[in-house]
Design a protein around this motif. Structure first.
Motif, PDB file in Angstrom:
ATOM      1  N   GLU A  82       0.826  -1.216   0.000  1.00 37.48           N
ATOM      2  CA  GLU A  82       0.000   0.000   0.000  1.00 37.48           C
ATOM      3  C   GLU A  82       0.859   1.265   0.000  1.00 37.48           C
TER       4      GLU A  82
ATOM      5  N   LYS B 299      -0.726   1.286  -9.562  1.00 39.49           N
ATOM      6  CA  LYS B 299      -2.109   1.723  -9.752  1.00 39.49           C
ATOM      7  C   LYS B 299      -2.700   1.122 -11.012  1.00 39.49           C
ATOM      8  N   ASP B 300      -3.988   0.805 -10.928  1.00 36.01           N
ATOM      9  CA  ASP B 300      -4.722   0.328 -12.091  1.00 36.01           C
ATOM     10  C   ASP B 300      -5.449   1.464 -12.801  1.00 36.01           C
TER      11      ASP B 300
ATOM     12  N   MET C 274      -7.528   6.983 -10.188  1.00 27.84           N
ATOM     13  CA  MET C 274      -8.132   6.790  -8.870  1.00 27.84           C
ATOM     14  C   MET C 274      -8.063   5.287  -8.585  1.00 27.84           C
ATOM     15  N   PRO C 275      -6.963   4.822  -8.008  1.00 30.27           N
ATOM     16  CA  PRO C 275      -6.713   3.379  -7.912  1.00 30.27           C
ATOM     17  C   PRO C 275      -7.623   2.658  -6.920  1.00 30.27           C
ATOM     18  N   THR C 276      -7.676   1.340  -7.114  1.00 30.08           N
ATOM     19  CA  THR C 276      -8.426   0.488  -6.204  1.00 30.08           C
ATOM     20  C   THR C 276      -7.476  -0.554  -5.610  1.00 30.08           C
ATOM     21  N   ASP C 277      -7.808  -1.022  -4.418  1.00 36.14           N
ATOM     22  CA  ASP C 277      -7.010  -2.086  -3.800  1.00 36.14           C
ATOM     23  C   ASP C 277      -7.085  -3.360  -4.645  1.00 36.14           C
ATOM     24  N   LYS C 278      -8.254  -3.633  -5.190  1.00 39.54           N
ATOM     25  CA  LYS C 278      -8.443  -4.822  -6.023  1.00 39.54           C
ATOM     26  C   LYS C 278      -7.540  -4.751  -7.262  1.00 39.54           C
ATOM     27  N   GLY C 279      -7.454  -3.583  -7.866  1.00 41.88           N
ATOM     28  CA  GLY C 279      -6.594  -3.405  -9.035  1.00 41.88           C
ATOM     29  C   GLY C 279      -5.127  -3.565  -8.677  1.00 41.88           C
ATOM     30  N   ARG C 280      -4.722  -2.979  -7.560  1.00 40.25           N
ATOM     31  CA  ARG C 280      -3.333  -3.110  -7.098  1.00 40.25           C
ATOM     32  C   ARG C 280      -2.989  -4.567  -6.842  1.00 40.25           C
ATOM     33  N   ASP C 281      -3.889  -5.272  -6.163  1.00 42.19           N
ATOM     34  CA  ASP C 281      -3.644  -6.674  -5.846  1.00 42.19           C
ATOM     35  C   ASP C 281      -3.552  -7.532  -7.113  1.00 42.19           C
TER      36      ASP C 281
ATOM     37  N   ASP D  86      -7.611   7.489 -17.168  1.00 40.63           N
ATOM     38  CA  ASP D  86      -7.164   6.155 -16.788  1.00 40.63           C
ATOM     39  C   ASP D  86      -6.260   5.511 -17.844  1.00 40.63           C
TER      40      ASP D  86
END
Length: 178
Positions: free
Chosen positions: A41, A47-48, A51-58, A105
């Motif tokens: 984190e 970043k995906d 405005m990134p998401t945790d799901k995208g990062r993972d 994006d």
């Protein structure tokens, strides 16, 4: 050829394929690589989207993990293992929302946004002894000039740099330990 001949050929083909898969399975049991991420984190840029998401990062980290574990296992010797801990990641390119809403994006690739990896690694032998360990800072400011094999892969530059490291550093250290 008659039916019996086709059946024999089919059976022999299946047996041959089984032998190949068994050899690959034996290799993967004896050579293993594991990848961890230290506080992902806090990484500079995994970043995906703007405005990134945790799901995208993972999902991105999972692709990196799978790539390194698969490639490294093919470079390690029998019984050897590799542990890689990423302490910093900055993906190639960056988001430039000032270009307008249609580019919010879209990851823009420029030489000023090279991919960066900071990592620690350890190679151990079958007997558990440490064969090699160290820290690396992987950088390539000329990443856009690379001839990457899978240009349609969003992580093609990152995977190419990681593969270079694995092939030159890990493969040579693993081979020297044999």
């Amino acid at each position: 050829m008659n039916r019996k001949t086709y059946s024999v050929i089919a059976i022999l083909s299946l047996l041959g394929a089984g032998t190949i898969f068994a050899a690959d399975a034996d290799k993967s049991k004896t050579a293993k690589a594991t990848v961890t991420f230290d506080h992902p984190e806090k990484f500079a840029d995994v970043k995906d989207a703007y405005m990134p998401t945790d799901k995208g990062r993972d999902a991105i980290l999972d692709q990196i993990r799978q790539f390194v574990e698969t490639k490294a296992a093919s470079y390690l010797g029998a019984g050897q293992s590799l542990e890689v801990k990423f302490t910093e990641i900055d993906l190639a390119g960056d988001f430039e929302p000032q270009r307008g809403p249609q580019f919010m994006d879209v990851r823009i690739m420029k030489e000023i946004y090279p991919p960066r990896f900071d990592l620690e690694f350890k190679i151990t032998g079958a007997d558990g002894k440490v064969l090699s360990k160290g820290k690396r800072q992987l950088r390539d400011p000329f990443y856009l000039q690379r001839l990457v094999p899978f240009h349609d892969d969003p992580l093609c530059y990152e995977k190419d740099i990681l593969d270079d490291w694995l092939r030159t550093d890990i493969k040579s250290k693993a081979a020297a330990a044999h």
